[in-house]
Design a protein around this motif. Sequence first.
Motif, PDB file in Angstrom:
ATOM      1  N   HIS A  51      13.333  12.136   0.711  1.00  0.00           N
ATOM      2  CA  HIS A  51      12.440  12.851   1.619  1.00  0.00           C
ATOM      3  C   HIS A  51      12.269  14.316   1.219  1.00  0.00           C
ATOM      4  O   HIS A  51      11.327  14.968   1.660  1.00  0.00           O
ATOM      5  N   PRO A  63       6.526   2.792   2.416  1.00  0.00           N
ATOM      6  CA  PRO A  63       6.749   1.845   3.513  1.00  0.00           C
ATOM      7  C   PRO A  63       5.692   0.741   3.482  1.00  0.00           C
ATOM      8  O   PRO A  63       4.511   1.016   3.317  1.00  0.00           O
ATOM      9  N   GLU A  68       8.980  -0.248   8.731  1.00  0.00           N
ATOM     10  CA  GLU A  68       9.387   0.687   7.675  1.00  0.00           C
ATOM     11  C   GLU A  68       8.658   2.024   7.822  1.00  0.00           C
ATOM     12  O   GLU A  68       9.253   3.082   7.622  1.00  0.00           O
ATOM     13  N   TRP A  72      10.390   5.586   8.444  1.00  0.00           N
ATOM     14  CA  TRP A  72      10.090   6.697   7.544  1.00  0.00           C
ATOM     15  C   TRP A  72       9.682   7.931   8.363  1.00  0.00           C
ATOM     16  O   TRP A  72      10.162   9.040   8.120  1.00  0.00           O
TER      17      TRP A  72
END
Length: 105
Positions: A51, A63, A68, A72
């Motif tokens: 990230h 994702p 997901e 995220w």
Amino acid sequence: MGESKPAFHPALTNPNIKALVPVTLEMENVHYETWAELFKIHAESHKVLDHIIPLAKGKEKPPKTEEELELWSTLVATVLQWIYATISHDLLQTILEPDTTTMEA
């Protein structure tokens, strides 16, 4: 039985980053290298280093599912909170913008 559990992520278990990154990044009293190294270690140990440091070209894992993508987004908010909690008020005022990504911050 077909119901899936929400994904557990280690980054969501740490309520106090200041205990692990005790250096406050400031504009005047520059400790960037120390702050950055402590922050990087923290991010890596909580599996969110991607990230703040992009993965190599071709190794990205965008994702794929709604779950997901939601995780995220939650991790982005978590890492932003960590950044904002470990920098000075003056520095915060210079980087705080709506919809900022962790890499931009």
